[in-house]
Design an enzyme around this catalytic site. Sequence first.
Site: not given
Length: 248
Positions: A163, A217, A229
Amino acid sequence: MVTSAVAPMQATPAVNTTQVSQTVLGHRVTVLRRRGRWLQCRTSDGYIGWIHCGYVALMDEGDAVAWEVGTEGEAWISLGAELRGGAGETFARLPWGARVVREADGGVRLPDGRRGLPHGELVPAAERPLRFPLEGEALVRTAGRWLGAPYLWGGITPAGVDCSGLVQAVYRLHGHVLPRDSDMQSRVGEEVDPGGFDAFLPGDLLFFAEEPGRCTHVVMSEGGSRIVHASLGNGGVARNDLLGTLGY
């Protein structure tokens, strides 16, 4: 200077330990210490990990600077090109963000002196600010080019990315260097109280935490509730909607 397409950065000086990040061809690393055939290195974003010496060429500061500015040529950035030899065979695949030197005859030179003819997309480093401006809509378009890239912990290329690696790679191409990890990225920039999904602007970064106090994240807003993402739940880079299912 990194001479392989991708150089894995390990947590410790051993091949069977966790890959914490990567760096790509043509990028400079600073060697902090050596243990056998392993080098503890710091990348330009300050990240530290162990790289096997087979992935790099050691050089002094003057040679490193000459390479970066494109002495005896012009610095170019790869967006997935490859190099072919005289017989037409591919001998190097240049990942997203790799830096090479384009010579007057149209050929390309690598940091270790190898030369070849480029095929695929290469961007002159001098033109990067014009082609990839630091604007939200432009960032989102670039992130969309990564759709379908598989998820890989520590990855920073379309062959495998996590990510924060996706966010860092996209922003770097647009001229802004972010820290490597999502928790580090959450501590820079300007904090915003959105007041609702409608306030999210393209290119905004949204952070998530499994436990209070540490982000694990990061996603990029496409505007409103739409995001792009790299996530385990999606198996790679994909679009989701915060009003629907978010698979991270």
